[in-house]
Design a protein around this motif. Sequence first.
Motif, mmCIF file in Angstrom:
data_model
loop_
_atom_site.group_PDB
_atom_site.id
_atom_site.type_symbol
_atom_site.label_atom_id
_atom_site.label_comp_id
_atom_site.label_asym_id
_atom_site.label_seq_id
_atom_site.Cartn_x
_atom_site.Cartn_y
_atom_site.Cartn_z
ATOM 1 N N GLU A 172 -7.795 14.601 17.679
ATOM 2 C CA GLU A 172 -9.088 15.280 17.674
ATOM 3 C C GLU A 172 -8.967 16.803 17.733
ATOM 4 O O GLU A 172 -7.972 17.339 18.181
ATOM 5 C CB GLU A 172 -9.941 14.836 18.875
ATOM 6 N N HIS A 173 -10.056 17.446 17.298
ATOM 7 C CA HIS A 173 -10.255 18.888 17.485
ATOM 8 C C HIS A 173 -9.164 19.719 16.821
ATOM 9 O O HIS A 173 -8.629 20.649 17.398
ATOM 10 C CB HIS A 173 -10.341 19.234 18.973
ATOM 11 N N SER A 195 -11.370 12.545 15.654
ATOM 12 C CA SER A 195 -12.670 13.190 15.497
ATOM 13 C C SER A 195 -12.528 14.702 15.391
ATOM 14 O O SER A 195 -11.493 15.277 15.708
ATOM 15 C CB SER A 195 -13.573 12.832 16.685
ATOM 16 N N SER A 196 -13.618 15.341 14.943
ATOM 17 C CA SER A 196 -13.707 16.804 14.883
ATOM 18 C C SER A 196 -12.609 17.419 14.036
ATOM 19 O O SER A 196 -11.924 18.358 14.443
ATOM 20 C CB SER A 196 -13.678 17.396 16.308
ATOM 21 N N SER A 224 -17.663 13.363 13.692
ATOM 22 C CA SER A 224 -17.588 14.803 13.402
ATOM 23 C C SER A 224 -16.543 15.126 12.345
ATOM 24 O O SER A 224 -15.733 16.039 12.504
ATOM 25 C CB SER A 224 -17.314 15.599 14.691
#
Length: 212
Positions: A61-62, A82-83, A107
């Motif tokens: 993520e991120h 995600s992200s 996301s």
Amino acid sequence: ISLCFDIIYIKLSGNQLTGPIPYWLENLENISTLWLEKNQLTGCIPFEIGNLKNLSTLCLEHKQLTGRIPSEIGKLKPIAASSNNFRGSIPQTCKNEANLAMIELSSNLLEGRVPKSLASCTELKFLNLVSEGIFSSTLGNLIVLESLDLSNNKLSGQIPQQFGELTSLEFFDVSDNLVIGPIPQGKQFNTFETSSFDGNPGLCGEPLPKKM
């Protein structure tokens, strides 16, 4: 770089790592946990990661990863990516093994329908997706699913009535979509608050004020 091929756990989250995901990770045959989230890695996910037979946790993520999500990672148990800026369709999963326990792909920039192969993920308990498509009845086959978050998408169509048979479902959120028609009734759906369905003017039935 000198590597120990007996490594089973790598956690490098929350650093300033840059560049692509290291190619040599595919040589860590015994690795079971790989945490790379909250860095500045770029590029695509190498499809070879899906060949790490002992990998049970992958967290990405991120970051600023791009491209398509390779279908090979569908063999893993949890997927958390995600992200990022992933594009294309949600990959086919559980085609060969039904051990996937978690999918977290919110996301991103994914589109298309939820893949039918998810119906084979009999161990799936947590699902959080972003998709521009039609609400899929495929998810109604996930009898052990505990959490389903499809909020803030562009899903259309009706919530499949067989969702009312998901007796293990503890969390459900389809708010802010384009979903229409009656909300399934009975069992777990009697426990969900209005907020789980907000932002869908075409929905009706309990717990919303608009009745059938």
